[in-house]
Design an enzyme around this catalytic site. Structure first.
Site, PDB file in Angstrom:
ATOM      1  CB  ALA A   1      -0.947  -0.001   1.191  1.00  0.00           C
TER       2      ALA A   1
ATOM      3  CD  GLU B   1       9.094  -0.153   7.235  1.00  0.00           C
ATOM      4  OE1 GLU B   1       8.096  -0.193   6.494  1.00  0.00           O
ATOM      5  OE2 GLU B   1       9.110  -0.653   8.387  1.00  0.00           O
TER       6      GLU B   1
ATOM      7  N   GLY C   1       2.933 -14.136   0.465  1.00  0.00           N
ATOM      8  CA  GLY C   1       3.086 -15.266  -0.451  1.00  0.00           C
ATOM      9  C   GLY C   1       2.984 -14.957  -1.935  1.00  0.00           C
ATOM     10  N   GLY C   2       2.782 -13.688  -2.278  1.00  0.00           N
ATOM     11  CA  GLY C   2       2.823 -13.288  -3.686  1.00  0.00           C
ATOM     12  C   GLY C   2       1.613 -13.677  -4.525  1.00  0.00           C
TER      13      GLY C   2
ATOM     14  CG  ASN D   1       3.024  -9.180   6.861  1.00  0.00           C
ATOM     15  OD1 ASN D   1       3.828  -9.929   7.427  1.00  0.00           O
ATOM     16  ND2 ASN D   1       1.870  -9.603   6.383  1.00  0.00           N
TER      17      ASN D   1
ATOM     18  NE  ARG E   1      -8.084 -19.616   7.260  1.00  0.00           N
ATOM     19  CZ  ARG E   1      -7.657 -18.515   6.685  1.00  0.00           C
ATOM     20  NH1 ARG E   1      -8.016 -17.343   7.158  1.00  0.00           N
ATOM     21  NH2 ARG E   1      -6.867 -18.565   5.645  1.00  0.00           N
TER      22      ARG E   1
ATOM     23  CD  GLU F   1      -3.113  -6.423   7.917  1.00  0.00           C
ATOM     24  OE1 GLU F   1      -2.067  -6.584   7.254  1.00  0.00           O
ATOM     25  OE2 GLU F   1      -3.408  -7.135   8.901  1.00  0.00           O
TER      26      GLU F   1
END
Lengths: 506, 123
Positions: free
Chosen positions: A52, A72, A85-86, A80, A332, A470
């Site tokens: 983002a 950062e 996982g791309g 993250n 889950r 997020e």
């Protein structure tokens, strides 16, 4: 009041259990915009360097918004996202079309997201994001991101194969390219810059109080500087899955024994700072956990893929009594709850084991890499399994004998598991330990469709304050679908830059 | 010029059979440092710490002699898998600070070890 010494005192008191906690308004109360001595000035400041933040910064530059500075707090770019996982859901992507799938559309994706959002999702926001998915894909291609050739899969909760994956299966394939493109185009990036506070003028953000040269997680490191933001501050600092105090406050089921798939910096203190200045949070208690974690690796790791075998072809066993304790194929939440009941008398986790037949999966990548990296082990017998993991042997043998009797009958009288994929257990076995991990925060700062952060008193946008990714809340509702976070982040980075440009002209 | 000096020092260290380049040794009082950096300590702390020794050093101090991350070779025979190249990281590439993995005054586990626990050791 805001000299460095008094700040340090407060800062030390606010550090909770090694987790950097937000410094609330006690510090900021005296910091009026009018008496700040600014060390630096930029047009746009972006907080965070994940998908983002990187997309926002690059697109802000391309929209001609002037000088762009990315802050950062960690010692690496990417947050993250760099260890993600791309996976990237793109309806109508070229690989999907080449596969002959012609009946997908942004609206089809939104339909899936409405189901997983359980009615609490922001459908207009999801639709806006899905409609711009091809722009996000093009942003990747233009900056040199490589995706796996011919690879487009149907992943959990999607009604179409629409998820492509980066070449190396890591989000870093995207973050490194966005970062390098931004550098080339004049975006400025700084590591180890921790946002201590916002400098406000009423409901308008005018700049940031920043700890420069900060070393996570020690708030006493570095020195305070003030950076003025002429046009905008974009919050792209991610979720708070690593903030053990905050996540347990909003969901008491998430006790501190739960590890986390996220990078260590996902502590969300900027969300708290925004809240302290009036930003409106939503859905904070909606936190996604995965029951497929391993305590023997960090991050998301290999465990999930390994258990895609183990939960079908093997069984899970309580190490204290040698018995099965759950339907390994339940959802889950059901599995997480069952796994977390495995405790020693002192409350510490008694990590259950999952094991399946070694000989049925020789050469499988899911197995070889897990064994190589010591998150799974090969055992030659039930005796060795019992000894290595301290499981009482007699009940373990009985558990396996009883299970093997049920396999040909395709029934599981104990837990009602679907047994269509079950096989008789025969040593040698591949065994790993399991414990759930916190994965993603659906909640965060509420924005309008243009990524403007809403104020909790007026429910109107706070001037010059934007949030994406997020860090925001309410977009996905009850649960986020896999492969849609990256899409959201990249797309909202494009949209927020357009919003700021139009706000400047208004 | 610094690079030449560095190379000379590394070679000298190898031939004298002293501690390996990069080993942590006592430098000054209770302060430890890397054996190949001994010459820097002779000039005090400010060679790396701008202003004063109490302020955190930045990458600038490393890059001046060693160059940029992607140009610094590592012993690839020691990698767990070829993709686990820390100076060409699939996760960070150029976007990693030297300090994410390297500590001058104390041993440190590289950032990669947070997840890949068996791939890297404390250095």
């Amino acid at each position: 009041m805001h000299d460095r010494r008094s700040f340090l005192k407060l800062g030390a008191g606010a550090a909770v259990g090694g987790i950097a906690a937000a410094l609330p308004s006690a510090v900021s109360a005296t910091e009026c915009a009018s008496n700040i001595k600014w060390d630096e000035t930029r047009d746009v400041i972006v907080v965070g360097s994940g998908f983002a933040g990187l997309s926002s910064a690059l697109n802000a530059k391309r929209q001609g918004l002037g000088s762009i500075l990315v802050l950062e707090k960690m010692q690496v770019i990417g947050g993250n996202s760099a260890i993600n996982g791309g996976w990237l859901a793109i309806p109508k992507n070229p690989i999907q079309l080449a596969q002959g799938i012609n009946d997908d559309s942004p609206e089809e994706l939104v339909k899936d997201q409405i189901i997983s959002g359980r009615g609490m999702q922001n459908t207009d926001m999801l639709r806006q994001i899905a409609n711009r998915a091809l722009d996000a894909y093009q942003l990747c291609i233009d900056t040199g991101v490589k995706f796996r050739e011919g690879f487009n899969q149907q992943v959990g909760g999607h009604n179409k194969a629409r998820a492509i994956r980066t070449l190396h299966g890591v989000g870093g394939d995207i973050t490194t390219k966005l970062y390098e493109a931004g550098k080339k185009e004049g975006v400025e990036y700084r590591l180890q810059h921790y946002v201590e506070d916002f400098i406000m003028d009423g409901q308008e953000i005018v700049g940031l109080k920043v700890r420069q040269n900060y070393r996570f997680p020690d708030l006493k490191t570095g020195k305070t500087i003030y950076i003025k933001a002429n046009k905008a501050v974009i919050l792209a600092h991610g979720g708070f899955s690593r903030n053990l105090v905050l996540r347990e406050l909003v969901d008491p089921a998430l006790d501190k024994t739960l590890d986390c798939t996220n990078a260590l910096g996902a502590t969300g203190e900027v969300t708290l700072t925004a809240m302290a200045h009036g930003a409106f949070p939503v859905h904070m208690s909606f936190i996604q956990t995965g029951h497929w974690g391993s305590p023997d690796e960090g991050g998301f790791g290999w465990s999930n893929a390994l258990l895609s075998i183990g939960f079908h072809k093997g069984i899970s066993v309580n190490v204290l009594d040698g018995k099965r304790f759950m339907n390994e194929r339940a959802d889950r939440k059901t599995c997480s709850d069952a796994i977390m009941k495995n405790r020693h008398p002192d409350g510490s986790p008694a990590y259950p084991v999952v094991f399946f037949n070694h000989d049925d999966h020789i050469g499988a990548e899911e197995v070889t890499r897990a064994v190589r990296d010591q998150i799974a082990w090969k055992v030659d017998s039930l005796e060795q399994l019992a000894k290595q993991f301290n499981i009482p042997l007699a009940p373990l043998k009985q558990t396996v004998a009883e299970y093997n009797k049920q396999v040909p009958q395709r029934i599981d009288p104990l837990f009602g598991r679907m047994m269509d994929t079950a096989v008789e257990l025969k040593p040698p076995f591949i065994v790993s330990r399991i414990w759930p991990k916190v994965h993603y925060c659906m909640g965060g700062l509420k924005t309008d469709l243009g990524a403007r952060v809403l104020h909790s008193q007026t429910l109107a946008p706070m001037k010059n304050l934007y949030a994406v990714g997020e860090a925001t809340g309410g977009t996905h509702g009850g649960t986020r679908l896999s492969s849609t976070a990256c899409l959201e982040c990249l797309t909202m980075g494009i949209i927020v830059a357009e919003t700021i440009k139009s706000d400047m002209q208004a | 010029m610094m690079k030449t000096l560095l190379l000379t020092l590394v070679v000298a260290t190898l031939f004298t059979g002293a501690a390996n380049a990069g080993d942590l040794v006592k430098m000054k009082g209770s302060t430890q440092g890397r054996s190949n950096h001994e010459f820097i300590y002779q000039d005090g702390c400010k060679g790396c710490h701008q202003g004063s020794g109490k302020q955190n050093a930045t990458d600038a101090a490393c890059v001046e002699c060693h160059g940029e991350i992607t140009s610094i070779p590592v012993d690839e025979s020691k990698l767990a898998i070829p993709e686990a190249h820390p100076h060409k990281s699939l996760h960070y590439n150029q976007g990693a600070s030297c300090l994410a993995c390297h500590g001058e005054h104390e041993k440190k586990a590289p950032v990669c070890a947070e997840c890949h626990r068996t791939w890297f050791k404390e250095m």
